[in-house]
Design a protein around this motif. Structure first.
Motif, PDB file in Angstrom:
ATOM      1  N   ILE A   1       0.856  -1.184   0.000  1.00 41.95           N
ATOM      2  CA  ILE A   1       0.000   0.000   0.000  1.00 41.95           C
ATOM      3  C   ILE A   1       0.893   1.236   0.000  1.00 41.95           C
ATOM      4  O   ILE A   1       2.065   1.164   0.401  1.00 41.95           O
ATOM      5  CB  ILE A   1      -0.950   0.029   1.218  1.00 41.95           C
ATOM      6  N   ASP A   2       0.373   2.371  -0.451  1.00 40.66           N
ATOM      7  CA  ASP A   2       1.177   3.594  -0.451  1.00 40.66           C
ATOM      8  C   ASP A   2       1.055   4.307   0.890  1.00 40.66           C
ATOM      9  O   ASP A   2       0.364   3.842   1.807  1.00 40.66           O
ATOM     10  CB  ASP A   2       0.794   4.498  -1.625  1.00 40.66           C
TER      11      ASP A   2
ATOM     12  N   ASN B   1      -0.555   6.801   1.756  1.00 40.75           N
ATOM     13  CA  ASN B   1      -1.917   7.257   2.035  1.00 40.75           C
ATOM     14  C   ASN B   1      -2.872   6.096   2.298  1.00 40.75           C
ATOM     15  O   ASN B   1      -4.087   6.267   2.270  1.00 40.75           O
ATOM     16  CB  ASN B   1      -2.434   8.103   0.876  1.00 40.75           C
ATOM     17  N   ASN B   2      -2.299   4.885   2.487  1.00 38.61           N
ATOM     18  CA  ASN B   2      -3.063   3.658   2.795  1.00 38.61           C
ATOM     19  C   ASN B   2      -3.930   3.199   1.635  1.00 38.61           C
ATOM     20  O   ASN B   2      -4.907   2.472   1.835  1.00 38.61           O
ATOM     21  CB  ASN B   2      -3.931   3.853   4.042  1.00 38.61           C
ATOM     22  N   HIS B   3      -3.584   3.597   0.403  1.00 40.81           N
ATOM     23  CA  HIS B   3      -4.292   3.108  -0.771  1.00 40.81           C
ATOM     24  C   HIS B   3      -3.594   1.861  -1.303  1.00 40.81           C
ATOM     25  O   HIS B   3      -2.372   1.863  -1.437  1.00 40.81           O
ATOM     26  CB  HIS B   3      -4.334   4.186  -1.865  1.00 40.81           C
TER      27      HIS B   3
ATOM     28  N   CYS C   1      -1.894  -0.961  -3.593  1.00 42.85           N
ATOM     29  CA  CYS C   1      -1.134  -0.928  -4.844  1.00 42.85           C
ATOM     30  C   CYS C   1      -1.051  -2.332  -5.423  1.00 42.85           C
ATOM     31  O   CYS C   1      -1.482  -3.309  -4.798  1.00 42.85           O
ATOM     32  CB  CYS C   1       0.275  -0.384  -4.611  1.00 42.85           C
TER      33      CYS C   1
ATOM     34  N   GLN D   1       4.278  -1.016   3.444  1.00 46.78           N
ATOM     35  CA  GLN D   1       3.744   0.306   3.146  1.00 46.78           C
ATOM     36  C   GLN D   1       4.867   1.203   2.631  1.00 46.78           C
ATOM     37  O   GLN D   1       5.922   1.306   3.255  1.00 46.78           O
ATOM     38  CB  GLN D   1       3.112   0.932   4.384  1.00 46.78           C
TER      39      GLN D   1
ATOM     40  N   LYS E   1       2.591   6.608  -5.540  1.00 43.27           N
ATOM     41  CA  LYS E   1       1.139   6.680  -5.434  1.00 43.27           C
ATOM     42  C   LYS E   1       0.493   5.572  -6.259  1.00 43.27           C
ATOM     43  O   LYS E   1       0.903   5.319  -7.395  1.00 43.27           O
ATOM     44  CB  LYS E   1       0.623   8.043  -5.900  1.00 43.27           C
ATOM     45  N   SER E   2      -0.525   4.969  -5.697  1.00 41.89           N
ATOM     46  CA  SER E   2      -1.195   3.860  -6.380  1.00 41.89           C
ATOM     47  C   SER E   2      -1.972   4.329  -7.601  1.00 41.89           C
ATOM     48  O   SER E   2      -2.156   3.570  -8.559  1.00 41.89           O
ATOM     49  CB  SER E   2      -2.143   3.158  -5.404  1.00 41.89           C
ATOM     50  N   GLU E   3      -2.417   5.574  -7.594  1.00 47.11           N
ATOM     51  CA  GLU E   3      -3.235   6.077  -8.699  1.00 47.11           C
ATOM     52  C   GLU E   3      -2.443   6.225 -10.001  1.00 47.11           C
ATOM     53  O   GLU E   3      -3.036   6.349 -11.072  1.00 47.11           O
ATOM     54  CB  GLU E   3      -3.850   7.416  -8.312  1.00 47.11           C
TER      55      GLU E   3
ATOM     56  N   SER F   1      -8.360  -3.657   1.433  1.00 43.80           N
ATOM     57  CA  SER F   1      -7.426  -2.695   2.010  1.00 43.80           C
ATOM     58  C   SER F   1      -5.981  -3.021   1.653  1.00 43.80           C
ATOM     59  O   SER F   1      -5.096  -2.189   1.842  1.00 43.80           O
ATOM     60  CB  SER F   1      -7.583  -2.659   3.537  1.00 43.80           C
TER      61      SER F   1
ATOM     62  N   PRO G   1      -5.886  -3.634  -4.722  1.00 44.20           N
ATOM     63  CA  PRO G   1      -6.884  -2.779  -5.396  1.00 44.20           C
ATOM     64  C   PRO G   1      -7.903  -3.612  -6.177  1.00 44.20           C
ATOM     65  O   PRO G   1      -7.811  -3.776  -7.396  1.00 44.20           O
ATOM     66  CB  PRO G   1      -6.036  -1.913  -6.328  1.00 44.20           C
TER      67      PRO G   1
END
Length: 523
Positions: free
Chosen positions: A10-11, A13-15, A17, A45, A51-53, A158, A161
């Motif tokens: 995860i990144d 920001n807890n998103h 990946c 982490q 960033k995952s986005e 969590s 993705p």
């Protein structure tokens, strides 16, 4: 078949990946670009600006093989499977609810006032009270199983993705399943002409089926045994998962019924009855018929969800030459994309975080006028005789009144609230740094208070040399353990709710081959 493991990520920001391979994970950890936040499964982490986005990836699908006792799950894309395993759901929900209701009932009965019988306190004090008959209400055991599916999906989402959830559902024709088991064909009006047609309930039908005769006396005395006062016995008790279906009921006389339940069902007669006729239950089929669309609706709120059916999974699994386990069923739901499979699977066990026992009651003590000994209120109370016709009988001839022997009250009854909270919960991982178990990682089992004010810590670990390894801590050492500053024991990590345990896939399948053989016959 190719097997490959991945590390979840995860990144900052807890998103979630895209999962990465072990080599890249080691590089990120070595260069202080990531940190480990979970061990089983391994989740890191990112602490840099990743960033995952910004990722370009395939569609990740979470496939769930729903079940009554187990949940199979698998997360994959067009190339790899990234996470797989099965959840072992909690059982004995009824027993825990009964324990809680018993404590509450006892507390309410000991109130210092008498309630007004003409007033409904539930409605008066709570205008939004529901009695369980409204639409959307489910029994606590079923509600728990559905919530377990939701918690599992949320936890996985969590870490990874997930873009789509695919849920396998099924509709079972239970009457046809029963007929097939008995070698019968059923169609049309046969569905309305069941075996209990014309009878008020299952007990009435079973008494007529067994000719109002104890089946043990009938075997011993021949077919001419006289019918007497007959009771209906559960071959598999309800507390052990039995039900009220006729195949689980048998007629017994009061004498044999009492013998069957002697020593808490641990006797020869009880075991003989189970060997004589073991019934087939359809709890799992009934459960799926009840919850399939409700579960789909709840998952739909989390993510885009699709429906798949069992016959598709069966065809896909056979085409892929995979053995039948919950996690292999999951990866074959809808379609199997010939992906690499994870070498490590996770057996997820559910642990209760807290006990429902909020308080206990210590009974009053009395002097027995017959022998002058000290006894509690339960011993000198109304006691039902062993020859009673039923467990809830109220006739005086079946009740022995022991209350008349209460002479002097020594101590009153008192309520004790559970105030102490242990710093460890069952399933927590600890490191032993003293004694004969020094240098091992162990799983905490329970704690017991000892007379000198200390605590006895019981734990377990793989390859232990004694049956019940333990360490005794003094009171000040236990207080140090609360802050994880105790020299004898270190808390490695706490485990709550669902506990993930990593297992080698091929090793697990070799040890549970009998499970595969049973499922192969069933399918």
């Amino acid at each position: 078949m190719k097997y490959l493991d991945f590390v979840l990520m995860i990144d900052k920001n807890n998103h979630p990946c895209c999962p990465i391979n072990n080599g890249k994970a080691r590089y990120l950890l070595k260069n202080d670009k990531a940190k480990i936040i979970n061990h089983e499964p391994v989740v890191i982490q990112r602490i840099d600006d990743y960033k995952s986005e910004n990722e370009i990836r395939d569609i990740f699908e979470l496939k769930i093989d729903s079940g009554y006792l187990n949940i199979g799950f698998s997360v994959s894309d067009n190339q790899h499977e990234y996470l797989a395993g099965q959840v072992e759901l909690l059982t004995k929900m009824k027993d825990r609810l009964y324990t809680r209701s018993t404590l509450r009932r006892g507390r309410r009965n000991r109130l210092r006032y008498r309630k007004n019988k003409n007033m409904d306190y539930k409605i008066t004090n709570n205008p939004t009270y529901k009695n369980g008959n409204e639409d959307g209400w489910f029994a606590p055991s079923i509600e728990h199983k559905m919530e377990s599916h939701i918690r599992l999906a949320k936890k996985i989402m969590s870490w990874i993705p997930v873009d789509k959830i695919i849920l396998e559902v099924a509709k079972f024709d239970i009457q046809k399943l029963k007929a097939d088991a008995e070698g019968k064909n059923i169609s049309g009006k046969d569905y309305q002409n069941g075996e209990m047609k014309g009878y008020e309930n299952a007990a009435t039908y079973v008494r007529a089926r067994d000719e109002y005769t104890c089946q043990i006396c009938k075997d011993k005395k021949g077919k001419n045994a006289l019918p007497g006062k007959i009771q209906v016995h559960h071959i598999i008790p309800r507390e052990n998962g039995g039900s009220d279906i006729p195949s689980n009921l048998i007629c017994l006389c009061p004498e044999h019924h009492q013998k069957a339940h002697d020593n808490h069902n641990n006797n020869k007669l009880f075991k003989e009855l189970q060997e004589r006729k073991i019934p087939t239950f359809y709890k799992d089929s009934t459960y799926m018929n009840i919850v399939r669309w409700e579960l789909f609706g709840r998952l739909q709120e989390l993510c885009e969800t699709e429906i798949a059916y069992g016959y598709e999974t069966k065809i896909n699994r056979r085409n892929a030459s995979l053995e039948k386990y919950h996690y292999t069923d999951a990866v074959c739901i809808k379609n199997f994309k010939d992906t690499t499979l994870t070498k490590t699977i996770y057996i997820v066990e559910q642990k209760r975080c807290n006990d429902r026992c909020m308080e206990t009651f210590t009974d009053a003590k009395y002097i027995d006028s017959r022998d002058g000994k000290r006894k509690n209120g339960n011993q000198l109370a109304y006691i039902r005789l062993s020859n009673r016709p039923s467990a809830r009988v109220t006739q005086k001839e079946y009740i022995d009144n022991q209350r008349i022997y209460r002479e002097k009250k020594i101590s009153p009854g008192k309520r004790t609230f559970v105030k102490h909270s242990y710093c460890l919960k069952s399933g927590d991982l600890i490191y032993i740094n003293t004694g004969g178990h020094k240098g091992v990682f162990a799983e905490y089992v329970t704690a017991q208070k000892v007379k000198n004010g200390g605590y006895k810590i019981l734990f377990t670990y793989e390859g232990q040399t004694v049956d019940n390894p333990s360490i005794t801590l003094k009171s000040f050492e236990y207080e140090q353990l609360r802050e994880n500053k105790c020299e004898k024991i270190k808390i490695v990590r706490t485990r709550r709710g669902m506990i993930y345990r990593s297992v080698d896939r091929l090793e697990y399948e070799s040890l549970h081959r009998d499970q595969y053989d049973k499922k192969q016959k069933a399918s």
